[in-house]
Scaffold this motif. Structure first.
Motif, short mmCIF file in Angstrom:
data_model
loop_
_atom_site.label_atom_id
_atom_site.label_comp_id
_atom_site.label_asym_id
_atom_site.label_seq_id
_atom_site.Cartn_x
_atom_site.Cartn_y
_atom_site.Cartn_z
N CYS A 1 -7.02 11.49 -0.30
CA CYS A 1 -7.61 10.56 0.65
C CYS A 1 -8.53 11.30 1.62
O CYS A 1 -8.69 12.52 1.53
N MET B 1 2.09 3.00 -5.83
CA MET B 1 0.93 3.29 -6.68
C MET B 1 0.62 2.07 -7.56
O MET B 1 1.13 1.93 -8.65
N ARG C 1 -4.29 7.77 -1.31
CA ARG C 1 -3.22 8.65 -1.77
C ARG C 1 -2.00 7.84 -2.21
O ARG C 1 -1.41 8.11 -3.26
N SER C 2 -1.63 6.84 -1.43
CA SER C 2 -0.40 6.09 -1.74
C SER C 2 -0.59 5.08 -2.87
O SER C 2 0.32 4.88 -3.67
N THR C 3 -1.77 4.46 -2.97
CA THR C 3 -1.97 3.43 -3.98
C THR C 3 -2.50 3.96 -5.30
O THR C 3 -2.29 3.35 -6.34
N CYS D 1 -4.30 6.97 4.68
CA CYS D 1 -3.91 7.55 3.39
C CYS D 1 -3.68 6.50 2.29
O CYS D 1 -2.84 6.67 1.42
N LYS D 2 -4.45 5.42 2.34
CA LYS D 2 -4.29 4.33 1.36
C LYS D 2 -4.58 4.81 -0.06
O LYS D 2 -3.86 4.46 -1.00
N ASN E 1 0.81 -1.22 0.00
CA ASN E 1 0.00 0.00 0.00
C ASN E 1 0.85 1.27 0.00
O ASN E 1 0.31 2.38 0.04
N ARG E 2 2.16 1.11 -0.04
CA ARG E 2 3.03 2.27 -0.10
C ARG E 2 3.36 2.69 -1.54
O ARG E 2 4.01 3.70 -1.76
N GLU F 1 -2.74 7.73 -5.80
CA GLU F 1 -2.37 9.14 -5.90
C GLU F 1 -3.59 10.01 -6.17
O GLU F 1 -3.61 10.87 -7.05
#
Length: 548
Positions: A255, A145, A248-250, A245-246, A142-143, A252
């Motif tokens: 979130c 994209m 946003r990280s996966t 913030c999943k 999950n860190r 972009e």
């Protein structure tokens, strides 16, 4: 959407072969910023090693579906019967750990449950967790994209569609090229249509003032993800720890904690908060290159070398070189043509130690471990008839049942908020039925099939139900899938005459469907009413129903 960017013929599946294929792919990428951030594969070491060499800055993730299936297969063999389901649930929890602290806690619970099965724990640790946990456990994946893609089921589904066009593995090169070309044309057409929808069609959930900077500039899929994320605002507020913030990280995309800030201040969601991936709404943009001086695209030295070599050759050599240059310069006049008569082909290389190719395959394929276990324990034939029926209606061969399972599992994951409300305490049971080899159960699978494939699914027997899509509006061109439950233990595809009456819709569909989806009932109400007039329904239907 899923689409193909190229096809490769390889002599074998070795690192050198993958080097060549990935190297050719890399040459097609004209901008550094569109190099793949993630490549999702099975645990195939030759391919994984080639990825490290050709795309060293790309994250290589592993398919969670195949990992869970293989671990569950070992569990079936090595864990006591009364503990099997608990261990499988705990393993799924480990894979879905949201952070490293939670991962360690869930791993401890999993190992404690398997304390009397040391061989099983050793297999899980040595085969998966120790060498690969960063490639499939959500705490790490999950860190990056990955756009929500954690399984290879999309690729396998696309592969099935291509195989259907190719028909078999023994056609000549021209027939294969024709099938690939047809496949790409269909995909390009679908992509263009999706772009047009993003320009001209606005869903109700996207009409909010907060989306005013995004409408017509960002794909509908992105706005739907953002809209779903906004439901979490009341829970997490602006707290990043609660948010996780999943999204946003996966993906972009903004979130919940970011969206909370915009809603609090009354500011519309800024366009620059959305990654450029979601802003690509046309195929007409000119390609650009990364080089300022154009050195990489300069062919003057190569052309001069060709002339030098041409002058040094004899008449035969000049003719051969001229022929090659003409094929590049005038591709439409290529001498490529089908053979004058059908040539007997050998197909792929069969494994001599394994005997004949399994039924349903043109050539031999070494099954995965979980397939051996399912065959040994006899579950796959009993539990998959419903998935086979749906696969047949989708145009797959019946062996496409495993793809249907994976696509429904993906549907469940992608729209988790809806299914948490719909299935409530049975959500985990539905999840397990898609990963383990379980029965095709109604109504749960009915909702998933209708939503995933945007079809009207009708089940006949006990129960007889109609399942409309729950998130899209009525379409006159929608497909109707009908399956029947016979002998109290088997699902089969059913042919129905046009305009056939529709059985009742479930109460939960009416309760949890979107506002747009209610148009299905209003437009098809006559067929629903007609069903109610037929009492009992089986007798009037017997003249128009035939089982394939």
């Amino acid at each position: 959407m899923t689409f193909a960017v190229g096809f490769a013929y390889m002599e074998s599946e070795k690192t050198d072969n993958y080097h060549w294929a990935l190297g050719k792919l890399k040459q097609l990428i004209t901008k550094q910023d569109i190099f793949p951030r993630v490549i999702l594969t099975d645990r195939e070491f030759a391919l994984m090693n080639a990825i490290k060499d050709i795309f060293p800055h790309t994250t290589n993730m592993l398919c969670t579906w195949h990992i869970i299936k293989n671990v569950n297969a070992r569990c079936t063999v090595q864990i006591p019967k009364d503990m099997k389901q608990k261990v499988k649930n705990l393993w799924r929890d480990v894979v879905q750990s949201p952070d490293e602290v939670e991962y360690q806690q869930r791993l401890n619970a999993f190992q404690q449950a398997c304390v009397n099965s040391s061989n099983f724990v050793e297999y899980v640790n040595n085969t998966w967790l120790a060498p690969h946990k960063e490639q499939f456990v959500e705490a790490w994946t999950n860190r990056v994209m990955h756009l929500g893609n954690t399984t290879t089921n999309r690729v396998e589904s696309a592969h099935w569609r291509l195989k259907k066009m190719l028909e078999h593995s023994k056609g000549d090169l021209c027939k294969c090229l024709e099938g690939m070309n047809d496949n790409i044309r269909l995909e390009v057409d679908k992509i263009k249509k999706s772009f047009q929808k993003s320009f001209y069609y606005t869903e109700k959930t996207h009409s909010s003032p907060f989306f005013q900077y995004l409408r017509n500039f960002v794909s509908r899929a992105a706005m739907t993800l953002i809209s779903d994320e906004m439901e979490r605002i009341d829970i997490v507020g602006t707290n990043k720890n609660l948010c996780g913030c999943k999204l946003r990280s996966t993906c972009e995309l903004p979130c919940a904690c970011e969206l909370s800030g915009y809603t609090t201040s009354g500011v519309p969601i800024p366009l620059d908060s959305v990654h450029g991936h979601w802003k690509k709404l046309t195929m007409e943009e000119p390609l650009e290159d990364d080089t300022e001086d154009g050195y990489e695209l300069d062919m003057s030295n190569a052309m001069e070398a060709i002339w030098t070599r041409f002058r040094s050759l004899d008449i035969v050599g000049k003719r051969a070189l001229k022929s090659k240059v003409f094929e590049l310069a005038y591709p439409a006049s290529s001498s490529l043509c089908p053979p004058p008569e059908k040539i007997k082909t050998r197909g792929g290389v069969k494994n001599k130690n394994k005997g004949k190719a399994p039924k349903g395959y043109d050539v031999y394929r070494d099954p995965s471990y979980f397939e051996h276990v399912e065959r040994e324990y006899g579950d796959s034939q009993d539990g998959n008839c419903g998935f086979r029926a749906v696969a047949s209606l989708l145009g797959y061969t019946e062996e496409g049942w495993s793809i249907v399972r994976r696509e429904l599992d993906e549907e469940l994951r992608n729209n988790n908020n809806l299914y948490e409300k719909l299935f409530r305490q049975d959500l985990q049971v539905v999840r397990d039925s898609l990963v383990a080899t379980r029965w095709f159960t109604i109504p749960a699978m009915g909702y998933l099939v209708a939503n995933r494939y945007n079809v009207v699914l009708v089940t006949l027997g006990k129960p007889s139900k109609t399942f409309f899509p729950m998130m899209t509006s009525y379409s006159s061109s929608a497909r109707f899938f009908c399956i029947g439950f016979v002998n109290g233990n088997h699902w089969v595809p059913v042919n129905m005459s046009k305009g056939f009456p529709l059985p009742e819709v479930t109460a939960d569909w009416k309760k949890f469907c979107s506002h747009e989806a209610k148009s299905w009932m209003s437009n098809l109400n006559g067929r629903l009413q007609y069903w109610n007039l037929l009492n009992p329904p089986v007798k009037p239907l017997s003249g128009v129903m035939s089982v394939e």
